[in-house]
Structure formats: C-alpha cells, structure tokens
Write an enzyme that holds these catalytic residues in place. Structure first.
Site, mmCIF file in Angstrom:
data_model
loop_
_atom_site.group_PDB
_atom_site.id
_atom_site.type_symbol
_atom_site.label_atom_id
_atom_site.label_comp_id
_atom_site.label_asym_id
_atom_site.label_seq_id
_atom_site.Cartn_x
_atom_site.Cartn_y
_atom_site.Cartn_z
ATOM 1 N N GLU A 41 0.850 -1.196 0.000
ATOM 2 C CA GLU A 41 0.000 0.000 0.000
ATOM 3 C C GLU A 41 0.879 1.237 0.000
ATOM 4 O O GLU A 41 1.996 1.208 0.512
ATOM 5 C CB GLU A 41 -0.875 0.031 1.265
ATOM 6 C CG GLU A 41 -2.097 -0.806 1.125
ATOM 7 C CD GLU A 41 -2.978 -0.788 2.353
ATOM 8 O OE1 GLU A 41 -2.727 -0.012 3.293
ATOM 9 O OE2 GLU A 41 -3.923 -1.572 2.369
ATOM 10 N N LYS A 52 2.430 4.376 1.410
ATOM 11 C CA LYS A 52 2.617 4.898 2.776
ATOM 12 C C LYS A 52 2.471 6.416 2.677
ATOM 13 O O LYS A 52 3.401 7.116 2.298
ATOM 14 C CB LYS A 52 3.975 4.513 3.367
ATOM 15 C CG LYS A 52 4.093 4.950 4.840
ATOM 16 C CD LYS A 52 5.394 4.483 5.472
ATOM 17 C CE LYS A 52 5.438 4.670 6.972
ATOM 18 N NZ LYS A 52 5.125 5.977 7.478
ATOM 19 N N ARG A 98 -2.102 10.060 11.090
ATOM 20 C CA ARG A 98 -2.982 8.907 11.219
ATOM 21 C C ARG A 98 -4.249 9.310 11.974
ATOM 22 O O ARG A 98 -4.168 10.025 12.964
ATOM 23 C CB ARG A 98 -2.252 7.817 11.993
ATOM 24 C CG ARG A 98 -3.021 6.530 12.114
ATOM 25 C CD ARG A 98 -2.112 5.461 12.670
ATOM 26 N NE ARG A 98 -2.733 4.179 12.682
ATOM 27 C CZ ARG A 98 -2.034 3.043 12.745
ATOM 28 N NH1 ARG A 98 -0.723 3.075 12.767
ATOM 29 N NH2 ARG A 98 -2.635 1.878 12.792
ATOM 30 N N ARG A 106 3.707 -3.766 17.376
ATOM 31 C CA ARG A 106 4.563 -3.559 16.202
ATOM 32 C C ARG A 106 5.033 -4.942 15.779
ATOM 33 O O ARG A 106 5.656 -5.647 16.566
ATOM 34 C CB ARG A 106 5.756 -2.688 16.578
ATOM 35 C CG ARG A 106 6.462 -2.060 15.381
ATOM 36 C CD ARG A 106 7.643 -1.223 15.810
ATOM 37 N NE ARG A 106 7.312 0.097 16.322
ATOM 38 C CZ ARG A 106 6.946 1.141 15.569
ATOM 39 N NH1 ARG A 106 6.876 1.021 14.264
ATOM 40 N NH2 ARG A 106 6.670 2.292 16.128
HETATM 41 P P1 ATP Z 1 6.592 6.570 10.743
HETATM 42 O O1 ATP Z 1 7.401 7.495 11.567
HETATM 43 O O2 ATP Z 1 7.360 5.749 9.764
HETATM 44 O O3 ATP Z 1 5.351 7.179 10.145
HETATM 45 P P2 ATP Z 1 5.181 5.465 12.966
HETATM 46 O O4 ATP Z 1 5.993 5.064 14.153
HETATM 47 O O5 ATP Z 1 4.323 6.671 13.073
HETATM 48 O O6 ATP Z 1 6.107 5.475 11.715
HETATM 49 P P3 ATP Z 1 4.600 2.901 11.974
HETATM 50 O O7 ATP Z 1 3.609 1.908 12.409
HETATM 51 O O8 ATP Z 1 6.008 2.553 12.168
HETATM 52 O O9 ATP Z 1 4.206 4.276 12.628
HETATM 53 O O10 ATP Z 1 4.402 3.202 10.446
HETATM 54 C C1 ATP Z 1 3.122 3.175 9.950
HETATM 55 C C2 ATP Z 1 2.550 4.567 9.907
HETATM 56 O O11 ATP Z 1 2.412 4.946 8.558
HETATM 57 C C3 ATP Z 1 1.167 4.582 10.483
HETATM 58 O O12 ATP Z 1 1.177 4.938 11.858
HETATM 59 C C4 ATP Z 1 0.419 5.578 9.614
HETATM 60 O O13 ATP Z 1 0.428 6.842 10.239
HETATM 61 C C5 ATP Z 1 1.235 5.684 8.355
HETATM 62 N N1 ATP Z 1 0.577 5.144 7.144
HETATM 63 C C6 ATP Z 1 0.523 5.764 5.951
HETATM 64 N N2 ATP Z 1 -0.081 5.013 5.024
HETATM 65 C C7 ATP Z 1 -0.447 3.855 5.634
HETATM 66 C C8 ATP Z 1 -1.104 2.675 5.190
HETATM 67 N N3 ATP Z 1 -1.494 2.494 3.918
HETATM 68 N N4 ATP Z 1 -1.295 1.690 6.105
HETATM 69 C C9 ATP Z 1 -0.886 1.836 7.382
HETATM 70 N N5 ATP Z 1 -0.259 2.932 7.849
HETATM 71 C C10 ATP Z 1 -0.033 3.943 6.987
#
Ligand code: ATP
Length: 599
Positions: free
Chosen positions: A250, A252, A257, A423
């Site tokens: 998907e 990103k 979020r 995670r």
């Molecule tokens: P990062 O700093 O890389 O955004 P994070 O610690 O906020 O990471 P992670 O779970 O590591 O969170 O990475 C997934 C994040 O990416 C999610 O929290 C979300 O905000 C974002 N995201 C963007 N597109 C998607 C998607 N298609 N599916 C899931 N998460 C997505």
C-alpha cells in the site's frame, strides 16, 4: 481507601527510583484498594481524572491554586509566590505551610472517592463564575488536608504530579496483583488495554472475572484502539521474503494517522495516533465521513494528507502539520489546507468486530463500506497485491512519484488480524530514506541540552536524545544532536523546552553524559544520521551487543519534524534501534566481531 493512605503511598513512590520497587508498591496498592475506587486510583496516580484519551482537564492555573492556598493557610499570596520561586514547586510550598497542621479527626477519614468527586467537580465547573467555584472547591479540599495531602493535591490540580507512574508500570502491577506476575497474564492484560485504552475498565474486569475478564473487553465506539504498528525492512526483497513471497503493498501516505469512530447516530469522533481527540481540527471530515461510510456504527482508520486543491496532488507532511493542534481560524485552515483521508483499515462495522478478521477480508469489507463517490475528502488507500520483486519495485516507484513516503507491505496470511498496540511483521514499512546510508529516521525523546557557544550563545548548542525501552520503562540516550536546526527553531528552542526543565536527571533517563540542563522526557523529534555505532557513553540497547557499550547515532541531524503526534513512549524503541544496527551490519556485511555477545 482513605485519601491520606493514598498520598502516603505516593511518598513511597517518590522516594524510589527503582522500577521493581515501584512495581511492588503499586501492586500492593491495587490489591488494597476497593473495586469501587480502583479505577479512580489508577487514573489519579498517573495525574489524570479519566483515561488519557478523554482529555479531562482541571483548568486550574498557578494563580488560582495560590489563591486557594493563601486563603486556607492565611498566608499572603506574594509570600507563597516567593516561597515557590525558591522551591520551584507549589506542592512543596503547601507541604511547608501545612507542616504540623492536623486536620480534624472526622476529615482524616476522607476517602479517595470523596476527593475524586470534588476534583471532578473542579474540572466540570466551566463558564461564568467558574474560577471562583474552582477556588472554593480547591479550598474546601485543602481545608481538610494534612501536609502530604496538600502537597499532592496541589501538584495534581496543576498537572505536575509526576510520580513516574506510566501505563506500562501499572500494567505490570496489575499482572503481579491479579495474574501471579506471569508473562501470559501480563500479555492478556496488555491486550485488553490495547483494545480499550482504559486502565480502569481493565482493572475492574480483572477484579470481577480474573484473566478471563480480559477477553470480554470489546472494542467500542468512542474509545480509541491503540494503533497497530509496522516493522521495517531494509529493502523490498527482504519485505517480500518475510511475507512468504506475497504481500499487499500500500502507499505509505505522509500525513497524520486518524482513527475515525462513527456512532450509530451523531457526529463522528476522530482520534490521533497518540489517541488524542482531534475532531474539532477536521470539521470537513466530520461532515464528509457519514456521507462516505455506508454502515454505522463503524470504526475505520486512515492517513490524512494535505492535497493541492487544484491538481489533487499530495502535499508533504509539513502542510498538514499546520492543521494539527490548531484552535483558531479553523474555517480558514480548512480552506487553505484541504485534506483527504485515505482509509486503510476497518476495525468495527455494525455489531461485528472486524479486528479479528485477516487483512484481505478487512480490506474487502472496507471497500464495501466506503461509497466510491461518497465524498471527495474520503478515499481508499491505493494498493496492489505483489508476488515478485519487479512489480514491488514498480509500485514503490509509483508511490514515491505520487508524493508518498514509501510503501507498507501488509501480510495476507490467515493470522493477519488487527493487532492493537503491537509492532510486528504483519505490516512492514519500506521508505524512500532506506536507500540512504542509514535505513530510516529515528524518533528520539529530548532528555537534556548542552549550552551553545559563539553564534549559539544564549540558546542550546546540542540536545541529548534518547530512545525508549518499554521493557524497563526507561529512556536511553543514543546521541547529541546540534545540526539541522534552522534559525527560527533555534530562537524558540529554549522557550519550547523550558516547561520540561528539571534540576536532576529524571530517574527514568539513562546516560553516561551530564548535560547542562535535564528535561523530563516528553518531546519527540525526528533524526537522521549516517550510521549506528557502538558507544560506551550512550545507553541505548546497553550490553545487548557487547558488555559495557550501547548504541550511538553518528552525525545525527534534526529533520525539522517535531513528532507531536507521538508521546514519549511512542518514540523509537531500543529494540528497534538494535534492529536497525543489525540490518546495517548485514547490509555492509561487516565483520561479525562487532556482534560479540554480551558477557
Ligand atoms: P513513521 O514514523 O514511519 O510514520 P510510525 O511510528 O508513526 O512510523 P509505523 O507503524 O512505524 O508508525 O508506520 C506506519 C505509519 O504509517 C502509520 O502509523 C500511519 O500513520 C502511516 N501510514 C501511511 N499510510 C499507511 C497505510 N497504507 N497503512 C498503514 N499505515 C499507513
């Protein structure tokens, strides 16, 4: 439980820096307290009145608290101000002014429930005359207090309780008290917390039904679920291998979020990644989500991104970050920074908990739930099922070209259920940065600062930054960062960090360095660096690779991104840092000598 007994326990907690001891004190506490007061004690001990996501605030300013204290003790407000300037803590001033003052016998038996009810009343008084009412209520609480109670009451109402009691430690204490301290018991209790985000509900279910009560805690509209999180891969080949050759990739999206809760009737509620209520910030989503979603109640998740109004193209994260935390000019912001929510998951639909279904099924459900032409503001995340590297690379390139950060591979295995708060390798992210020297950015917590010299005189020259170790609830330093701060950021840096200043090293911070200023761990910033190396002065993943050394980030640089969507416990963990170090070692295929086991 008498409130006086609770504050005696707070004194004991304050006197220790050892986590195990803290855990023992807390497990004793949760066993002693009656069920009817258990939730209240759990919230109060974290400095809260209700679970964090409800954001119930007391609305008591320093001046108001001083006024109440002055009235009750017959001390001049100016004198109280002076004393507090010296001690730095109105709670200590109160303790001093109350010394030797014995409350009347009948009030000494005041219960936690009674105090709690009065604190709620303080929080609830709003509107005209509310300041006066708050002073009266606080005064009547103080009238009946002994010195210790007065200290903690004032700290509580001012939001400076800080016993160092965080959710993870309370979960440990509950597991010790009600599940014999077993790992499996702890895991089930945490799982129930991850679904409800409410320690009070979890604790009551434990008392009523023991561990079996954990399975009865259900996802519910209005109560945010702790988000499922992604692991990382150094490259797409690794990502595909970890997914047994098949993954749904998907986009990103690089935004915020959002977990959207749509009740059967009434407006939706929106929660941020750190579970803050953020509905007011996105009025257009409150309007549009009910149009876009066919069935209610429902809980869906997505990433909210700023889009160019003319071309519909995605704009970088910096754009949407201007809408976060905004309180004024909301209509103007809505017009100037239009957004689009790209949905990627469904957790609840009608009476059905979709969380327990595998990802392909959840996506099918999500596609059926979202009206394709329902709203311009709500869309589905772009995705593609891939089974070979060529297609994966092509999809990744397209994601970057379309303005995304990279891709997230989603597992299609039968066990790819939604794992709240976890995670794991069911979701794997692969970002554009991974093509650089160090795979991925690191989200670190600011724990200290070093004075600036020359051009930086008068502000901080470098910040001491830590990762989080959830196992031990500690913040472990991994670098000193001075680059990447522009002039505007530098100019505001001192003021931004001032509220977090503390004279001593906070007990939960581990480092061999002594900065000029310590900070309570709270603010998360994003860093990039050249590589991770072994270091005797940093404590991240200490002793995990070799005895007596931790991990350090070389040539760290602030990316300019304050991770306001993360709280300190959402920062990169020591285990993740170790994972990054190992993937870097693998990529470089450097000498395995570096990885001599800890002795
Ligand atoms: P990062 O700093 O890389 O955004 P994070 O610690 O906020 O990471 P992670 O779970 O590591 O969170 O990475 C997934 C994040 O990416 C999610 O929290 C979300 O905000 C974002 N995201 C963007 N597109 C998607 C998607 N298609 N599916 C899931 N998460 C997505």
């Amino acid at each position: 439980m008498r409130f006086a007994e609770l504050t005696t326990v707070y004194n004991e907690l304050e006197a220790t820096t050892k986590r195990l001891e803290m855990r023992k004190i807390l497990s004793g506490l949760v066993q002693r307290v009656a069920r009817s007061e258990l939730a209240e004690v759990l919230y109060l001990s974290q400095g809260l009145l209700r679970p964090e996501y409800e954001r119930v605030e007391l609305g008591v300013a320093d001046s108001l608290a001083r006024r109440a204290l002055a009235g009750v003790t017959g001390t001049e407000e100016e004198k109280i101000r002076q004393l507090t300037l010296e001690s730095g803590d109105l709670g200590l001033t109160a303790e001093r002014l109350f010394a030797g003052r014995a409350p009347p016998a009948e009030v000494d038996s005041r219960t936690v429930a009674e105090v709690y009810a009065q604190l709620r009343a303080i929080a609830e008084s709003a509107g005209e005359g509310s300041q006066e009412r708050k002073v009266l209520l606080l005064s009547s609480l103080l009238e009946c207090a002994n010195a210790t109670e007065a200290k903690y009451l004032l700290r509580f109402v001012l939001g400076t309780l800080r016993l160092g009691v965080r959710e993870m430690t309370l979960l440990d204490a509950l597991a010790d008290a009600y599940a014999g301290g077993t790992k499996e018991g702890r895991r089930r209790i945490e799982a129930a917390f991850n679904v409800s985000s409410d320690l009070g509900i979890v604790a009551e279910a434990l008392v009523d039904h023991g561990l079996d009560g954990m399975d009865s805690i259900r996802i519910s509209v209005g109560r945010p679920v702790r988000p499922m999180l992604a692991e990382r891969s150094p490259d797409l080949k690794d990502l595909l291998e970890r997914m047994d050759g098949t993954s749904v990739l998907e986009y990103k999206y690089d935004g915020l979020r959002i977990q959207a809760h749509l009740p059967a009737e009434g407006p939706p509620q929106l929660f941020s990644r750190r579970l803050e209520p953020i509905s007011e910030q996105f009025p257009e989503l409150l309007r549009e989500l009910p149009r876009a979603i066919r069935h209610r109640p429902a809980i869906v998740e997505g990433e909210c991104v700023s889009v160019d109004p003319d071309s519909g193209e995605l704009r970088p994260f910096q754009a949407i970050s201007r809408r976060r935390g905004r309180k004024y000019d909301l209509a103007k912001a809505e017009e100037e920074i239009p957004v689009r929510l790209f949905l990627f998951d469904v957790l609840l639909e009608g009476a059905t908990e979709r969380m327990k279904e595998d990802y392909p099924e959840r996506r099918r459900r999500l596609e059926a739930l979202v009206r394709p032409d329902g709203s311009e503001r709500v869309a589905l995340a772009t995705q593609q099922r891939v089974t070979e590297l060529g297609a994966a690379t092509q999809f990744f390139d397209q994601a970057i070209a379309d303005g995304c950060e990279g891709v997230i591979g989603k597992s299609v295995a039968p066990d790819s259920v939604y794992r709240a708060g976890a995670r794991g390798f069911w979701w794997i992210k692969y970002k554009r940065e991974y093509t650089q020297a160090l795979a991925d950015t690191i989200d670190g917590v600011i724990v200290g600062a070093f004075a600036g010299r020359g051009r930086r005189a008068g502000t901080w020259g470098a910040l001491l930054v830590a990762v989080y170790d959830p196992e031990n609830d500690r913040f472990e330093s991994f670098c000193k960062v001075g680059s990447g701060f522009d002039d505007e950021t530098l100019a505001g840096l001192k003021a931004r960090l001032r509220p977090l200043e503390t004279a001593e090293r906070p007990a939960e911070v581990l480092t061999e360095l002594t900065p000029d200023q310590w900070f309570r761990p709270s603010i998360v910033i994003e860093l990039r660096g050249a590589e991770l190396s072994l270091s005797p002065i940093h404590r991240a993943a200490f002793g995990k690779l070799r005895a007596g050394v931790g991990l350090a980030l070389r040539f760290p640089r602030f990316t300019g991104r304050w991770r306001e969507d993360k709280k300190e416990t959402d920062a990169t963990t020591s285990a993740e840092l170790l994972g990054l170090y190992r993937s870097q070692v693998r990529q470089e295929s450097s000498s395995p000598a570096d990885e001599a086991p800890a002795s």
